[in-house]
Scaffold this motif. Sequence first.
Motif, PDB file in Angstrom:
ATOM      1  N   ARG A 212      23.379 -37.300  22.425  1.00  0.00           N
ATOM      2  CA  ARG A 212      22.605 -37.919  21.353  1.00  0.00           C
ATOM      3  C   ARG A 212      23.371 -39.053  20.685  1.00  0.00           C
ATOM      4  O   ARG A 212      22.803 -40.107  20.385  1.00  0.00           O
ATOM      5  CB  ARG A 212      22.194 -36.863  20.325  1.00  0.00           C
ATOM      6  N   THR A 213      24.669 -38.831  20.447  1.00  0.00           N
ATOM      7  CA  THR A 213      25.457 -39.896  19.827  1.00  0.00           C
ATOM      8  C   THR A 213      25.678 -41.049  20.803  1.00  0.00           C
ATOM      9  O   THR A 213      25.705 -42.211  20.388  1.00  0.00           O
ATOM     10  CB  THR A 213      26.814 -39.353  19.338  1.00  0.00           C
ATOM     11  N   LEU A 214      25.844 -40.737  22.073  1.00  0.00           N
ATOM     12  CA  LEU A 214      25.978 -41.806  23.073  1.00  0.00           C
ATOM     13  C   LEU A 214      24.688 -42.615  23.174  1.00  0.00           C
ATOM     14  O   LEU A 214      24.718 -43.843  23.361  1.00  0.00           O
ATOM     15  CB  LEU A 214      26.342 -41.215  24.435  1.00  0.00           C
ATOM     16  N   LEU A 215      23.542 -41.942  23.032  1.00  0.00           N
ATOM     17  CA  LEU A 215      22.261 -42.655  23.025  1.00  0.00           C
ATOM     18  C   LEU A 215      22.176 -43.582  21.821  1.00  0.00           C
ATOM     19  O   LEU A 215      21.680 -44.713  21.920  1.00  0.00           O
ATOM     20  CB  LEU A 215      21.104 -41.648  22.997  1.00  0.00           C
ATOM     21  N   PHE A 216      22.686 -43.117  20.693  1.00  0.00           N
ATOM     22  CA  PHE A 216      22.710 -43.953  19.489  1.00  0.00           C
ATOM     23  C   PHE A 216      23.571 -45.184  19.711  1.00  0.00           C
ATOM     24  O   PHE A 216      23.201 -46.298  19.313  1.00  0.00           O
ATOM     25  CB  PHE A 216      23.234 -43.139  18.300  1.00  0.00           C
ATOM     26  N   ILE A 217      24.734 -45.005  20.351  1.00  0.00           N
ATOM     27  CA  ILE A 217      25.590 -46.147  20.676  1.00  0.00           C
ATOM     28  C   ILE A 217      24.850 -47.124  21.583  1.00  0.00           C
ATOM     29  O   ILE A 217      24.938 -48.341  21.418  1.00  0.00           O
ATOM     30  CB  ILE A 217      26.897 -45.664  21.351  1.00  0.00           C
ATOM     31  N   GLY A 218      24.096 -46.577  22.534  1.00  0.00           N
ATOM     32  CA  GLY A 218      23.295 -47.428  23.414  1.00  0.00           C
ATOM     33  C   GLY A 218      22.279 -48.251  22.638  1.00  0.00           C
ATOM     34  O   GLY A 218      22.057 -49.432  22.942  1.00  0.00           O
ATOM     35  N   CYS A 219      21.667 -47.645  21.630  1.00  0.00           N
ATOM     36  CA  CYS A 219      20.699 -48.364  20.794  1.00  0.00           C
ATOM     37  C   CYS A 219      21.382 -49.494  20.025  1.00  0.00           C
ATOM     38  O   CYS A 219      20.789 -50.572  19.829  1.00  0.00           O
ATOM     39  CB  CYS A 219      20.022 -47.405  19.818  1.00  0.00           C
TER      40      CYS A 219
END
Length: 378
Positions: A212-219
């Motif tokens: 989830r945090t990696l997805l946030f970084i992607g955003c």
Amino acid sequence: MQVYLFMLGWVILFGILSQVTAKRVCVGQNLDGDMYESRANLFMALVTFAVIIFFAGARSNVADTSAYIKMFKDYPLFQNAHNIIFDSSAREPGFRLFSILIKTFISDNYTVWLSIIAVISGICVMIPLYKYSCNFGVSAFLFMASCQFTWMFNGMRQFLVAAIIFSCTGLILKNKPLLYILIVCVLATIHKSAFILIPMYFIAQGEPWNKRTLLFIGCIVLAMLFTSKFTSLLTDVVEQTDYAGSVNEFKDADDGTNPIRILVESIPVILAFIYRDKIKDKLTPIIKLSINMSLIASGLYIISKVASSGILLGRLPIYFSMYNLILLPWLLKNIFEKREKDLVYYIMIICYLIFFYYQLNVVAGKASYISEILKIKY
């Protein structure tokens, strides 16, 4: 500036005393056995924050305070306030109702009103630091030296929401999303930006650096790559929010969050990432949450800079950056050995004092303090 220096000195002195009188408590277990941390005495914690609460409540014409005072004076008493409270075209009815109730049943003196808000905000910041910080004195120092305390003097309505939700940290740790979301919805009647806390609740859950945090970084990366489209989206959204007036007034001069502020607020999560292997066996639930919250704060700061939206997005990280007050003292305690730890503490103190001076004298243009009730004007 003299008042703020006095406040800083007070917080440093009583922050040190709070740590001297702190007790060691067990906060969990790892492969080496029980883990112990210091926890401050409640009385000393209250005394440390008392000076911030006092001067925040006694202020008169500091930053946006004069606009708030005028608004409070214009509010009618409760029995005549039906149209104002239920005005569908006006924003944040919760804050209006809260203020009108104080004016009607407690006092129509604006200093009393400001003091009540200052007490709630200050105590709600202090409680999580008292409960979860391994070094309350350092956390209190960081609150002052990083200039997060200025939110109690400028932007108090949003900070009231941020402080209350910060005090609800236990609900996240105990995984009680329904109650948390209910509180957020109530707080959104005070400041609509609180709604951002609902999706971030789920992003901040779990282990640091999870999917989830990696997805946030992607955003964040996508927002940086498609800046123009992202900025256009923000423009459309902000026209419907409480920030519309401020953004339209200052948008030509708004170049996003100051890079120095971004660097300062990102240091804890950068340290956590660099030393992630060293600290992974020492992580407690509050530190896992703090790392994720710190990452969210840094991400929002970066996006606000890329999108040149310091007025809009640059205000949102306050909901998450206060977790740095818990995270940074813990990282310094658990990353460095005794000899280098002392050096790092000295460097941290010096750097934050420089930042304190820079924020209040350069960025804020020699920040002043005015209080009619105290007859102070500095």
